[in-house]
Design a protein around this motif. Structure first.
Motif, short mmCIF file in Angstrom:
data_model
loop_
_atom_site.label_atom_id
_atom_site.label_comp_id
_atom_site.label_asym_id
_atom_site.label_seq_id
_atom_site.Cartn_x
_atom_site.Cartn_y
_atom_site.Cartn_z
N GLY A 103 -17.88 -5.58 -0.34
CA GLY A 103 -16.86 -4.97 0.52
C GLY A 103 -17.07 -3.47 0.54
N SER A 104 -16.72 -2.83 1.64
CA SER A 104 -17.00 -1.40 1.74
C SER A 104 -16.15 -0.59 0.75
CB SER A 104 -16.80 -0.89 3.16
OG SER A 104 -15.48 -1.09 3.58
N LYS A 105 -14.97 -1.11 0.39
CA LYS A 105 -14.10 -0.38 -0.55
C LYS A 105 -14.84 -0.12 -1.87
CE LYS A 105 -9.70 -0.86 -2.98
NZ LYS A 105 -8.60 -1.78 -3.26
N TYR A 132 -10.20 6.38 -0.99
CA TYR A 132 -10.93 7.65 -1.18
C TYR A 132 -10.32 8.43 -2.35
CZ TYR A 132 -11.56 6.58 3.82
OH TYR A 132 -11.76 5.95 5.01
N ASN A 175 -13.21 9.08 8.42
CA ASN A 175 -13.11 7.68 8.87
C ASN A 175 -12.64 7.63 10.33
OD1 ASN A 175 -10.29 5.53 8.54
ND2 ASN A 175 -12.34 4.80 8.97
N ASN A 179 -8.12 4.62 10.29
CA ASN A 179 -6.96 3.98 9.70
C ASN A 179 -6.23 5.07 8.93
OD1 ASN A 179 -5.13 2.43 8.27
ND2 ASN A 179 -6.64 1.64 6.81
N ASP A 207 -16.77 6.56 6.85
CA ASP A 207 -16.27 5.19 6.76
C ASP A 207 -16.12 4.63 8.18
OD1 ASP A 207 -14.87 2.88 6.39
OD2 ASP A 207 -13.24 3.76 5.23
N ALA A 209 -15.67 1.31 8.95
CA ALA A 209 -15.26 -0.09 8.78
C ALA A 209 -14.73 -0.71 10.07
CB ALA A 209 -14.22 -0.19 7.68
N TYR A 210 -14.18 0.14 10.95
CA TYR A 210 -13.54 -0.39 12.17
C TYR A 210 -14.37 -0.15 13.43
CZ TYR A 210 -9.41 -0.99 9.29
OH TYR A 210 -8.55 -1.40 8.31
N SER A 237 -18.37 -2.80 7.12
CA SER A 237 -17.68 -3.93 6.51
C SER A 237 -17.72 -5.14 7.44
CB SER A 237 -16.23 -3.52 6.28
OG SER A 237 -15.47 -4.62 5.87
N SER A 239 -15.41 -7.30 6.90
CA SER A 239 -14.00 -7.72 6.76
C SER A 239 -13.26 -7.73 8.08
CB SER A 239 -13.27 -6.76 5.82
OG SER A 239 -13.77 -6.87 4.52
N LYS A 240 -13.41 -6.65 8.84
CA LYS A 240 -12.61 -6.50 10.06
C LYS A 240 -13.39 -7.09 11.25
CE LYS A 240 -10.39 -3.94 7.14
NZ LYS A 240 -9.06 -4.05 6.58
N ARG A 248 -15.60 -10.49 0.77
CA ARG A 248 -16.04 -9.27 0.08
C ARG A 248 -17.51 -8.96 0.36
NH1 ARG A 248 -13.12 -7.04 0.93
NH2 ARG A 248 -13.46 -5.35 -0.52
N TYR A 325 -4.25 -1.41 14.25
CA TYR A 325 -3.00 -0.82 13.79
C TYR A 325 -2.29 -0.13 14.94
CZ TYR A 325 -5.42 -1.52 9.42
OH TYR A 325 -6.13 -2.08 8.40
C1 PLP Z 1 -10.55 2.57 6.56
C2 PLP Z 1 -10.93 1.45 5.67
N1 PLP Z 1 -12.08 1.52 5.01
C3 PLP Z 1 -12.47 0.56 4.18
C4 PLP Z 1 -11.69 -0.55 3.97
C5 PLP Z 1 -12.15 -1.59 2.98
O1 PLP Z 1 -12.64 -2.73 3.60
P1 PLP Z 1 -13.48 -3.82 2.81
O2 PLP Z 1 -13.56 -3.42 1.38
O3 PLP Z 1 -12.74 -5.09 2.99
O4 PLP Z 1 -14.84 -3.82 3.44
C6 PLP Z 1 -10.48 -0.68 4.63
C7 PLP Z 1 -9.63 -1.85 4.39
O5 PLP Z 1 -8.54 -1.97 4.87
C8 PLP Z 1 -10.09 0.35 5.50
O6 PLP Z 1 -8.94 0.30 6.16
#
Ligand code: PLP
Length: 388
Positions: A103-105, A132, A175, A179, A207, A209-210, A237, A239-240, A248, A325
């Protein structure tokens, strides 16, 4: 009983934003209260069916049940390389410039461990994703909260970062698509960011991710900008993009030295990503490109319903340009985002207080479009008619 004295690192961590929301949700559940959860960016939509089939068949193979290599499977890295080239027209070297992540987190939070010494500055956007700040605190960094003002389309004014901070900063997180504000960054802004970071020698953690959750303008990769590979690492990621939050899996890409540093941290912490997850993720990147188009349509429809409903209810300053969002100013008769969120929770709608994303998120609330249209309409009714 021995008194456990936790480290200052741990003591300095604020309670994780969503852990607190989970606690409140748990309370509601125990009391048997029904609620509509618009708090967490965890989509209700199923991951692609074929991805699950691949996961199942891949998990049955003995070679996939063993530890995976730290650098991740070559097949997954090649899928990332191909997807990146197709999406951003950027070439990545699969052996040096791509690192699979749990997962990117995981990568975003571990990155400062490879770069930051105690007392160095890390610049974090505010409002911003809480990971962060967590990563910076765990590395004993000083944090500079970089305001994203509404008046500036939620882009930072880098020129306003004090000189003393610029000279001491090691790392900056940015980012976009953003978000929680939903803002997008254009090429001109990203070029200015790379110039700024190169000038001051500040590493950029971008970042993305989106990057696939947009409605009009297609988001860029920072690696499309000239000079970015000298100073930047970008996070992605599944995830999204493929509604695979629980799987993950994500990746970091960009500057090969930054990738090597993060890999060294990771080899000391984790032992790789389950191979079957890497296989099904590779499949998603290679073969499920239509899934993303469809996902965007679903989210756009939800966004339009929700935003129009909020407008009809008299809400002002509503932002829903990308991501899933909606970022909106709290009604004037509430003095804080937390007060408004508590008001909503009592009525059965859970949202996230802007202040949870940093001091400059105060005055706003974030709704996640991660429930179906009917639930969104119900939430609008509750918010529109149940005031007082
Ligand atoms: C801006 C941003 N970066 C990273 C993540 C982490 O995503 P993941 O770990 O699921 O790849 C999220 C999760 O909500 C996010 O909102």
């Amino acid at each position: 009983m021995v008194k456990i004295d936790f480290s200052n690192r741990l003591k300095n961590l604020p309670p994780y934003l969503f852990a607190e929301i989970d606690r409140l949700k748990g309370e509601l559940k125990r009391k048997g209260v029904e609620f509509i959860d618009l708090s967490i960016g965890d989509p209700d939509i199923l991951a692609p069916k074929k991805v699950i089939d691949i996961l199942y068949s891949s998990a049955k193979k003995k070679e996939n049940q063993k530890y995976s290599l730290d650098q991740g499977k070559l097949t997954f890295r090649l899928a990332v390389k191909d997807w990146f080239k197709h999406r951003f027209k950027v070439n990545l070297d699969e052996s040096k410039e791509i690192l699979p992540l749990i997962g990117s987190k995981e990568g975003l939070v571990h990155l400062p461990l490879s770069l930051v010494n105690r007392g160095d500055y890390v610049i974090v956007p505010s409002p911003g994703y809480p990971g962060y700040r967590g990563g910076a605190i765990l590395s004993e960094a000083n944090i500079y909260e970089l305001p994203l003002w509404e008046e500036n389309s939620f882009l930072p004014d880098l020129g306003k970062i004090p000189k003393s901070i610029r000279n001491k900063a090691k790392l900056i997180y940015l980012n976009y698509p953003n978000n929680p504000t939903t803002a997008l960054a254009n090429k001109d802004f990203l070029e200015r960011v790379i110039k700024f970071c190169s000038h001051y020698g500040i590493i950029l953690a971008y970042d993305n991710a989106y990057c696939e959750i947009y409605f009009e303008d297609k988001p860029l990769s920072i690696l499309e900008i000239e000079g970015a590979k000298d100073i930047a690492i970008e996070f992605h990621s599944l995830s999204k993009t493929f509604c695979m939050t629980g799987f993950r899996i994500g990746w970091a890409c960009g500057n090969s030295n930054l990738i090597a540093g993060l890999l060294k941290v990771k080899t000391n912490i984790d032992s790789g990503i389950f191979c079957a997850i890497q296989d099904c993720a590779a499949y998603a990147l290679e073969k499920e490109r239509d899934y993303i188009d469809n996902l965007r349509k679903i989210i756009k429809e939800r966004r339009d319903i929700f935003v129009n409903g909020l407008k009809r209810g008299g809400a002002e300053n509503i932002y829903a340009l990308s991501t899933f969002y909606v970022w909106v100013r709290i009604p004037k008769d509430f003095s804080s985002s937390m007060e408004f969120v508590k008001y909503l929770i009592k009525r059965g709608v859970i949202a996230t207080a802007g202040v949870g994303f940093g001091n400059y998120g105060e005055g706003f609330v974030r709704f996640a479009l991660t429930v179906n249209k009917d639930k969104l309409k119900k939430a609008l009714t509750i918010m529109g008619t149940n005031r007082n």
